[in-house]
Design an enzyme around this catalytic site. Sequence first.
Site, PDB file in Angstrom:
ATOM      1  CB  CYS A 598      42.623  49.394  79.197  1.00 17.15           C
ATOM      2  SG  CYS A 598      43.056  49.902  80.850  1.00 17.15           S
ATOM      3  NE  ARG A 631      44.199  48.630  88.992  1.00 16.51           N
ATOM      4  CZ  ARG A 631      45.123  48.515  88.032  1.00 16.51           C
ATOM      5  NH1 ARG A 631      46.382  48.766  88.287  1.00 16.51           N
ATOM      6  NH2 ARG A 631      44.786  48.129  86.817  1.00 16.51           N
ATOM      7  CG  HIS A 696      38.326  46.629  80.832  1.00  8.68           C
ATOM      8  ND1 HIS A 696      39.182  46.062  79.928  1.00  8.68           N
ATOM      9  CD2 HIS A 696      39.091  47.432  81.610  1.00  8.68           C
ATOM     10  CE1 HIS A 696      40.412  46.498  80.146  1.00  8.68           C
ATOM     11  NE2 HIS A 696      40.384  47.340  81.165  1.00  8.68           N
TER      12      HIS A 696
END
Length: 752
Positions: A598, A631, A696
């Site tokens: 990320c 997001r 993640h």
Amino acid sequence: MSVKSSFATSAAGLARWTLRSVLHRSGGALPGKLGLSIDPELIGNLAGLLDASVVITGTNGKTTTTNLIADSVSASGATCVCNRAGNNMETGIAGALLEASSARRRTAGTRRVGVFECDELYTVRVLPKLKPTYFVLLNLFRDQLDRYGEIDHTQDAIARALASSPATTLIFNADDPLCAAIAERVDNPTLPFGLMGATNTESTHIAESRFCSQCNAPLDYEYVQYGQLGAYECPSCGWKRPELSCWAQHVELSAGGYTFEVTDAQSAPMRLSTKYNGLYMVYNILAACVASCAAGADAALFQRVLDTYVPTGGRMTRWDVDGRVVASDLAKNPIGFDRQIQQIKTSGGRLMAFYLNDAEADGRDVSWIWDVDFERLGAAGDVRAFVGGTRANDLQVRLKYAGIDAQIVDGIGPVLAAVADESADEVLYAVANYTAFPPIVQELKELGEVCEGVAGAHGEAAGTGAVTGGADTGAGASAAGAGVSEASAPCDQAGAPAPGIAVLERPLRIVHLYPDALNLYGDGGNAIVIERRCAWRGIPVRVENIHMGDALELESADMVLVGGGADRDQLSVANELRRQRNELAAYLEDGGAMLAICGSYQLLGRSYYMGDTKIEGLGLIGAETVRGDDRLTANVAVKSAICEEPLVGFENHGGRTVLDASEAPLGTSLVSGTGNNGEDGLEGCMHKGLIGTYLHGPALSKNPELADWLIERALERRAVHGDADASALLPLAPLDDACEHAARKAAMGLLG
Ligand code: GLN
């Protein structure tokens, strides 16, 4: 009161009466909701009912602190208006005010004080209307990142809330640089509190980002209490913990809990003691004492308030179930959970059950469990662990990598049955997150009863004052702790290395870059996974943590791992990373194995535009990132060439990355609207030995094939460089990945 407000009061009163008297349910959110729908300005219109008000927010400890303040205010004779039921949003606060407004007229001369717990993000809706006298800011830890966004976002919301109510006094935890940074930004009167002196009672491995809010340099700490809390100073610009107005000093931990003195520069120290023994309780109590006294409570009564305090909803509670003590507590985020682990460890606990849900209110992303130092429990060996909740599989994998073999269970009943053969003196610890907790408490209520007059959940514990729990954890345990961890002992998982298997002369050197700055979503877990998977195969391995400012030498490196980070942390790290550009470029050119998640994946590209701010990247991959308006936050799956099954994980990023046509992606997104940019269906990149990805989870935890791809790559490169022992380790010995695969299957189930 306006006509609208009176109407809202009557309608809400009727709703409350119906719920309680007819339907026998607690008032819940409905009366407040109804009232606000009739009169959106209700909170402001009813605020005049109060002579003073206190709003309490922060990541951890809100409910406890709110209830302590309310108890203290009531003990001093005032009428307290409080959202004790725990609805800490606008509706809960409106509900409490509505109830007070319809209550019988108060006796003349009695003060009415509002004490309201408020969700961090709701402060911006509550403060402009309520304009409280005091606002207590307890702490800010990473929490439900998928809901709250990065911590800067929460800080912005709170700062805006305070700016909308300039006369409100901000009572804040000055030991927390994230809270102090807010105080720095607003013009409100302030009252900083904190702990004076090192307590040396608790320590933690959690990789909190400890950066200066003024200039982004890493902060120096004279001492750390836990997380990012402590006495800090910026070596670069001099910004430091604000001068404390009130503080706790001489904090001592004994078998009976904590004792300490609360004082300010003017008054004589007041000695307080609590049977609850987490250092966070000292902070909560200090905040409650300071705020309630400011709101007019009698300090002399505070110890009695503490003595009679009963935690709500099964928190910090001990139960007697057929002669076995069960200690139940809630933990919703890494710091909260870590505190529980710390206490189980200091209590010498062996029996434990952890429950993890991922409902909306819990946060959908459970990567954070890799920030919890379960290794501390694993190191003790001989523990009996159980896991439950909707994400039990994730917990099982987490514990496996901490050296703990955990059994999946449904509720607490089966756990009690399974440990029936254990000595009755052994306490069973049950820790659950937000929505997982009430059903456990309900079950305990049905199976046993609350132990009267016994210390809190972890009361007996402690031993002497100098508990240095969490001190150490064995190889690879910590993502961000000591510089180097080494392991070669195979765990029983894989058995001893097969006879005749080559052993490397030089352990695999895994370089973990900036674990304290880029580890926002449990990415440090990737280092744990690599280290364990090598160790289980008998491959000597050494994880080396490189911190900001450390020299970086990659010539002898076999793998580089680097995690994700908040925009602000990325800013801090970008300069540092750029200084290492040549070292990294040479390493990648040589085919070195690397995993960049990320934020660091973004920084390997040419640039990251955060609005008008441009962060210059390293330009090692052909990629550009621009921050989007929203997001991309979702459970994701990616079809890749690494393995047959999709790779699974959770993504949460504002940046949109577009790869040059010459770059290969890691794979294609199986969930629309996710991946590099939410549009082209591509996820991550593969560039020689480098894998860049938004996953993640952490990425390697449920995708063991991805971990093994990196290990293989590292060994192959060693072999190319003439290390015959490395070739003999290939192909990699298979491991039993049943837990990981079950967790991946469960994660696929989340996609619908
Ligand atoms: N701050 C970056 C973004 O939002 C990276 C976030 C992350 O590492 N998860 O895009």
